[in-house]
Write an enzyme that holds these catalytic residues in place. Structure first.
Site, PDB file in Angstrom:
ATOM      1  N   GLY A 114       0.891  -1.159   0.269  1.00  0.00           N
ATOM      2  CA  GLY A 114      -0.076   0.251   0.215  1.00  0.00           C
ATOM      3  C   GLY A 114       1.027   0.934   0.273  1.00  0.00           C
ATOM      4  N   ARG A 115       1.658   0.839   1.660  1.00  0.00           N
ATOM      5  CA  ARG A 115       2.605   2.228   1.120  1.00  0.00           C
ATOM      6  C   ARG A 115       3.274   3.257  -0.342  1.00  0.00           C
ATOM      7  NH1 ARG A 115       3.290   4.820   6.577  1.00  0.00           N
ATOM      8  NH2 ARG A 115       2.605   2.818   7.203  1.00  0.00           N
ATOM      9  N   TYR A 147       1.421   8.119  14.984  1.00  0.00           N
ATOM     10  CA  TYR A 147       2.608   7.802  15.051  1.00  0.00           C
ATOM     11  C   TYR A 147       3.867   8.739  15.204  1.00  0.00           C
ATOM     12  CZ  TYR A 147      -0.749   4.950  12.293  1.00  0.00           C
ATOM     13  OH  TYR A 147      -1.240   4.360  11.464  1.00  0.00           O
ATOM     14  N   CYS A 184      -8.001  22.330  18.155  1.00  0.00           N
ATOM     15  CA  CYS A 184      -7.384  22.313  19.335  1.00  0.00           C
ATOM     16  C   CYS A 184      -7.160  21.718  20.272  1.00  0.00           C
ATOM     17  CB  CYS A 184      -9.185  22.954  20.216  1.00  0.00           C
ATOM     18  SG  CYS A 184      -9.823  24.148  19.432  1.00  0.00           S
ATOM     19  N   GLU A 185      -5.756  21.217  19.919  1.00  0.00           N
ATOM     20  CA  GLU A 185      -5.101  19.652  20.465  1.00  0.00           C
ATOM     21  C   GLU A 185      -3.507  19.952  20.749  1.00  0.00           C
ATOM     22  OE1 GLU A 185      -6.044  16.649  21.317  1.00  0.00           O
ATOM     23  OE2 GLU A 185      -8.376  16.328  20.279  1.00  0.00           O
ATOM     24  N   TYR A 229      -2.223   6.797   3.151  1.00  0.00           N
ATOM     25  CA  TYR A 229      -2.388   7.193   5.334  1.00  0.00           C
ATOM     26  C   TYR A 229      -2.858   8.283   5.691  1.00  0.00           C
ATOM     27  CZ  TYR A 229      -1.214   1.954   5.237  1.00  0.00           C
ATOM     28  OH  TYR A 229      -1.451   0.857   4.534  1.00  0.00           O
TER      29      TYR A 229
END
Ligand SMILES: *Cc1c(COP(=O)(O)O)cnc(C)c1O
Length: 421
Positions: free
Chosen positions: A277-278, A318, A346-347, A375
């Site tokens: 995939g990646r 990650y 807001c994190e 992803y």
């Protein structure tokens, strides 16, 4: 290598200036390169030349219809992990006999849909799943082709959240129990064993964990054949890593991977499936974002972008590193300065990079996150009621919006108000 290069002082996606796309669709957005997708698919296909094989794109990495169709036209199969992905693959024109169904928790509805619509094989991950699949297949008057995903208990030496081949991980059945599980499969009327499946993790940067796993699969193939099973197909999973940084620690190339596969498995005479995939889509995509403000903190400068963790989750999820480049090419020898690169959510976790050296930037400037094709868009959410950002596909000097930005009304109107309100 990819097709996002500077030309005449500006970043291009193939033959299209990235700034031109930004002006047309607004920021932030994802942009993918057809030439890079094509090149990466072909690298895998060619790496397995000389063996009967199918490259099944792991579409959880990127599942836009236009990307799937681009790959399908090159002959790719698809590795799906949900009923939604199965439906997406079929909608993109992928025939059922080129779709493998992976995943640790396939529901009965998902199994039924794939059996009715056509499927190459199910990669079964447990005995209860196998029993359920057999019952459903019998009820439909069908027989489901299966492999059993074995967990070889090898250390993939990757990030803990994407390692899947250790005994402690939820995936597959322990390889030590494989003969017992295959013996059980042979008693079920609705399933037919065709092979073995293994997938040990993602973003692998060495071949040795693969080699260790594939040796165990080769031994198991011989043991299962001796037990009377027909093993004609080996699904070797995906997971080959990509270079996210510019240093010299590039992961092995598909050709080296293919060579190793042939060394370890060719003597078995099986058809080979792989599920990258990646590596196919990762470096084929950028996320492009605009600087809203540059804010001076006590001991650092914050680069506040219009893109955020809901658009590109990998750094928050990650601790992933993404190379960040300016869309206007920096002058040769331009002074660099460290920025904390953040989004507006807001994190505190909405931080893409800390103390990242970048050329001097100001409000309105464009930056691009490299290696954001895998992803990226698929993990995006509408957190903070931020619309899913558009996806754009480039081919040569053409570009097209392949998913448009929803309006606020479209987002709001998905909610429904109960009668009592
Ligand atoms: C995620 C996944 C893949 C693809 O992994 P990449 O690292 O993107 O190549 C392949 N097979 C299975 C079963 C997966 O879960």
């Amino acid at each position: 290598m990819d097709h996002f290069l500077y030309r005449d002082g500006a970043l291009y996606a193939e033959d299209v200036p990235v700034a031109e796309i930004a002006a047309a669709v607004g920021t932030p957005f994802y942009v993918y390169s057809t030439a890079t997708l094509t090149r990466h698919f072909r690298l895998f296909d060619e790496a397995l030349e000389g063996t009967d094989h199918l490259v099944c794109f792991a579409m959880k990495a990127a599942s836009n219809q236009a990307i799937l169709r681009t790959l399908a036209e090159l002959g790719a199969g698809m590795d799906v992990v949900s009923g939604g992905e199965y439906a997406r693959a079929r909608a993109a024109g992928v025939p059922g006999d080129r779709i493998v169904f992976s995943g640790v928790g396939k529901t009965h509805d998902e199994m039924r849909a794939a059996l009715e619509g056509g499927i190459r094989q199910f990669n079964v991950e447990s005995e209860p799943e196998m029993d359920a699949l057999s019952d459903i297949a019998v009820s439909l008057g069908k027989v489901a082709p299966i492999t059993v995903r074995v967990n070889p208990d090898v250390d993939a030496k990757t990030h803990a959240k994407i390692a899947t081949g250790k005994a402690e991980n939820k995936f597959g059945i322990p390889i030590s129990r494989a003969r017992e599980v295959y013996a059980h499969a042979a008693t079920l009327p609705g399933v037919e064993v065709v092979g073995i499946d293994v997938h040990i993790g993602s973003q692998l940067t060495e071949l040795e964990p693969y080699r260790a796993a594939y040796r165990k699969v080769a031994e198991l193939t011989e043991a299962l054949r001796a037990d009377g099973h027909t093993i004609t197909r080996l699904d070797l999973g995906g997971g080959l890593g990509i270079p996210y940084t510019r240093d010299n620690t590039a992961p092995p190339l598909p050709v080296e991977y293919g060579q190793m596969v042939k060394e370890e498995l060719a003597h078995l005479g099986c058809e080979i499936e792989i599920e990258p995939g990646r590596l196919i889509v990762g470096n084929a995509g950028l996320m492009v974002s605009r600087v809203i403000y540059v804010k001076s903190g006590q001991d650092r400068d914050f680069l506040i972008l219009d893109g955020a963790m809901n658009d590109l989750l990998r750094p928050a999820m990650y601790d992933a590193y993404h190379d960040i480049v300016t869309v206007a090419e920096p002058a040769p020898g331009a002074a660099m300065q460290p920025y904390d690169v953040v989004g507006p959510v807001c994190e505190s976790g909405d931080t893409f990079a800390k103390a990242r050296d970048l050329p001097h930037l100001k409000a309105g400037d464009l930056v691009a996150f490299r290696s954001a094709g895998a992803y990226g868009a698929v993990m995006a959410s509408e957190y903070n009621t931020r619309p899913l950002i558009p996806e754009v596909l480039v081919k040569g000097d053409q570009f097209a919006v392949i998913r448009r930005r929803p309006t606020f009304d479209e987002m709001i109107n998905r909610d429904t108000i109960p009668e009592w309100l």
